[in-house]
Design an enzyme around this catalytic site. Sequence first.
Site, short mmCIF file in Angstrom:
data_model
loop_
_atom_site.label_atom_id
_atom_site.label_comp_id
_atom_site.label_asym_id
_atom_site.label_seq_id
_atom_site.Cartn_x
_atom_site.Cartn_y
_atom_site.Cartn_z
N CYS A 102 0.84 -1.09 -0.14
CA CYS A 102 -0.34 -0.12 0.15
C CYS A 102 0.92 1.27 -0.05
CB CYS A 102 -0.80 -0.03 1.26
SG CYS A 102 -1.76 -1.26 1.10
N HIS A 155 -9.03 3.67 -1.64
CA HIS A 155 -7.62 3.18 -1.58
C HIS A 155 -7.17 2.42 -2.52
CE1 HIS A 155 -4.04 1.78 0.07
NE2 HIS A 155 -4.54 0.74 0.86
N CYS A 180 0.19 2.38 6.47
CA CYS A 180 0.58 0.87 6.70
C CYS A 180 0.59 0.13 5.47
CB CYS A 180 -0.65 0.26 7.70
SG CYS A 180 -2.26 0.34 7.07
#
Length: 389
Positions: free
Chosen positions: A89, A345, A375
């Site tokens: 991510c 996201h 994260c």
Amino acid sequence: MAEAYIVEAVRTAGGRRGGRLAGWHPADMAGEVLDAIVTRSGIDPAAVEDVIMGCVSQGGEQGFQVGRGAVLASTLPTSVPAVTIDRQCGSSQQAIQFAAQAVMSGTQDVVIAAGVESMSRVPMGSTGALFAKAGLGKAKSPRQEARFPDVQFSQFMGAEMIARKYGFDRAALDAYALESHRRAAAATERGDFADEIVPLEVETPDGTIRHDRDEGIRYDASAETIGAVKLLQEGGTITAANASQICDGSSAVLVVSEAALKAHGLTPLARVHNLTVTGGDPVIMLEEPLFATDKALRRAGMRIEDIDLYEVNEAFAPVPLAWLRHVGGDPARLNVNGGAIALGHPLGASGTKLMATLIHALHARGGRYGLQTMCEGGGIANVTIVERL
């Protein structure tokens, strides 16, 4: 040490899974933000020395080095090289840090950091699933199994572990999710995202439209509607409503040296103040931003009180809530325009996406320092601190 400056920062508006951006090939979508960076900054396209593109699901339409594919789908000259990186991510946040390191080292003067993810066209986890289905093995190796026996590395389970560790019940997570939608809706209505969004043309049955508003925001969200969403695990706390939305999108920032500012007549938006990346527990996994932030602040000689705005990726609601408690931050400074729960996201694009939002929010609110953290799968976290100029 030489300084690295961010001159421009843009993103597409997020598209829901199967939504308005599902018709865009990811390389073409990323090419649009590369073109926007060049056009808005006014830099000579031939001056770009590298494109560092974050992307997580590197297969299918995002295979064959999608960073280079984006350059070839843009108006940049073919002389501009590119590379595609995967830090899960945090891929495009790491792209920013690699770009800044290149500039600060004196190796390069003009670098675009970017990211792309079409989660509609290359679904999350599809690359590993397709290899496993074809009998070509799985990612977890025998030595990893010996070190972490019977452990399934799972971001979802990591989020549940954080919720239990820090004592967040479902009501707290749902309340946070509702606030994310409310902030994102308010920011959209105020026009706060206008300067950072690159509009894309989308073909619909009713004709061509401009996609310039994040598609995932629930303007009518309420405690009742969020609370009605089913738990993903019986006895747990996580639902689809208090986790980040699957999203299509692309984003980019232009990172340059002081020499490039002068040579090309550029006006910087921000200066890169600190770059930090750390690794921690791969099982609870998503907790690492807490400890990475501690290290970043120490290295920068700063306290959390010195930071005016923070962008902490809302992969799951327990992550920013635990981060806020751990660092002693001010909730009013956290994700002020909403986060991934409302805005989406897009995995490899989220790092530069959050940076675009953070920098523009600092300018809109007159803040000086901004901190971004993410994260990442495997228990890794990036932290980037910038100073508004």
